[in-house]
Enzyme design. Structure first.
Site, PDB file in Angstrom:
ATOM      1  N   SER A 146      55.322  28.876  31.980  1.00 38.38           N
ATOM      2  CA  SER A 146      55.394  29.772  33.028  1.00 38.38           C
ATOM      3  C   SER A 146      54.445  30.873  32.700  1.00 38.38           C
ATOM      4  O   SER A 146      53.296  30.608  32.722  1.00 38.38           O
ATOM      5  CB  SER A 146      57.024  30.213  32.767  1.00 38.38           C
ATOM      6  OG  SER A 146      57.127  31.299  34.183  1.00 38.38           O
TER       7      SER A 146
ATOM      8  N   GLU B 201      58.361  23.437  43.366  1.00 39.80           N
ATOM      9  CA  GLU B 201      58.093  24.898  42.929  1.00 39.80           C
ATOM     10  C   GLU B 201      57.147  25.784  43.825  1.00 39.80           C
ATOM     11  O   GLU B 201      56.433  25.067  44.332  1.00 39.80           O
ATOM     12  CB  GLU B 201      57.558  24.812  41.392  1.00 39.80           C
ATOM     13  CG  GLU B 201      58.259  24.434  40.498  1.00 39.80           C
ATOM     14  CD  GLU B 201      57.864  24.617  39.162  1.00 39.80           C
ATOM     15  OE1 GLU B 201      57.418  25.770  38.640  1.00 39.80           O
ATOM     16  OE2 GLU B 201      57.409  23.781  38.295  1.00 39.80           O
TER      17      GLU B 201
ATOM     18  N   HIS C  79      61.463  25.008  38.067  1.00 39.22           N
ATOM     19  CA  HIS C  79      60.574  25.696  37.387  1.00 39.22           C
ATOM     20  C   HIS C  79      60.932  25.640  35.710  1.00 39.22           C
ATOM     21  O   HIS C  79      61.938  25.876  35.454  1.00 39.22           O
ATOM     22  CB  HIS C  79      60.575  27.180  37.803  1.00 39.22           C
ATOM     23  CG  HIS C  79      59.550  27.943  37.069  1.00 39.22           C
ATOM     24  ND1 HIS C  79      58.331  27.563  37.059  1.00 39.22           N
ATOM     25  CD2 HIS C  79      59.782  29.065  35.932  1.00 39.22           C
ATOM     26  CE1 HIS C  79      57.538  28.703  36.270  1.00 39.22           C
ATOM     27  NE2 HIS C  79      58.474  29.343  35.736  1.00 39.22           N
TER      28      HIS C  79
END
Length: 307
Positions: free
Chosen positions: A141, A235, A265
């Site tokens: 991320s 996503e 995610h």
């Protein structure tokens, strides 16, 4: 490339996230910070013996000797997260034979860009000066985006480069310009484009969202090490990954992409999902292969010099 169909566990998890978490995702930041502080009171920091002055968490490899030193950058939108909160991820890589160091970096909104990048660059420089052998970088991320920004600084400052990087759902475009931001807004089980933009505003301060070190999708990517990128098909951040890999390949970087159906995610952090274990296993295999290749190449070069 797709990784096949999604498991029943993943479908159930996605349905739960979409119904109960997505509508509250921004409101959860404060409780998650409280959870982070609670975890840290129960879980003392494990200092690296070779560089105890660097804030972070050290998890030695299960085997001896270690395959490589793995520099792990946690996610959390630059707003939450800590090495200790993500220690279970470090342990997975340590069990696979890597010495893992997860640096602590300052968080927004108290510390805006480039605070996090400055912190991890300082930690990486100190570690590579203290430890021989190959390095690899892993990030998820925001940690994945931070990993790419770090790779750019390593290249530009001619530091000892890692031999490979494995990234999951990297956040590399804080301007949120990818087509998936709108195409997947309903499908993504966690985020909307508005969430991404509000988070970016908190992170950037007065800096532009198109600053290539804040959003490395806008950077010149030549000279980076081989990278493996995993992202979910649904996503909003999907096209951060697809465009990153496309631009890296155009710059001559060995970049591989896998798009996984249905997964939320950063699903690699949800160890109860079969896809999390599969994705992590692929990342480990990729990193070990690149370490072996780099070691073999270094030995060949050494032998040539000795002749």
């Amino acid at each position: 490339m797709s990784a096949g169909g999604a498991s029943a566990a993943t479908r159930r998890t996605v349905a739960f996230l979409r119904r109960f978490i997505k509508p509250r995702i921004l409101a959860l930041t404060a409780p998650l910070r409280g959870l982070q502080r609670f975890v840290e009171t129960l879980s003392p920091e494990r200092r690296a013996p070779f560089a105890a002055q660097i804030p972070g968490d050290w998890t030695p490899a299960s085997g001896d000797p270690a395959v490589a030193t793995l520099f792990y950058l946690h996610g959390g939108a630059y707003l939450i997260g800590s090495p200790r909160l993500f220690r279970y991820a470090s342990r997975a890589f340590a069990r696979a034979g890597f010495d893992v160091f997860a640096p602590a970096y300052r968080l927004a909104p108290e510390h805006v860009f480039p605070a996090a990048l400055e912190d991890v660059l300082r930690a990486y420089r100190t570690l590579t000066e203290a430890r021989p052998g190959p390095f690899v970088i892993v990030g998820d991320s925001a940690g994945g985006g931070l990993a790419v920004s770090l790779l750019l600084r390593i290249r530009d400052e001619s530091l000892r480069p890692p031999v490979a990087a494995a990234l999951s759902s990297p956040w590399v475009d804080l301007a949120a310009t990818g087509a998936s931001m709108r195409e997947n807004e309903e499908r993504d089980p966690l985020f909307t484009r508005k969430d991404i933009l509000l988070g970016a505003r908190a992170v950037l301060g007065r800096q532009s969202a198109r600053n290539p070190l804040a959003s490395p999708i806008y950077a010149e990517l030549s000279g980076l090490p081989p990278m493996l990128v995993h992202v979910g098909a649904d996503e909003v951040l999907r096209d951060d990954s697809t465009r990153l890999v496309a631009r890296a390949r155009q710059a001559g970087v060995d970049a591989q992409l896998e798009i996984w159906p249905c997964t939320p995610h950063a699903w690699q952090l949800m160890s109860f999902l079969p896809e999390a274990r599969q994705s992590r296993a692929k990342a480990i295999e990729f990193l070990k292969t690149r370490v072996a290749q780099a070691t073999s190449n270094a030995k060949r070069d050494w032998d040539k010099k000795g002749r």
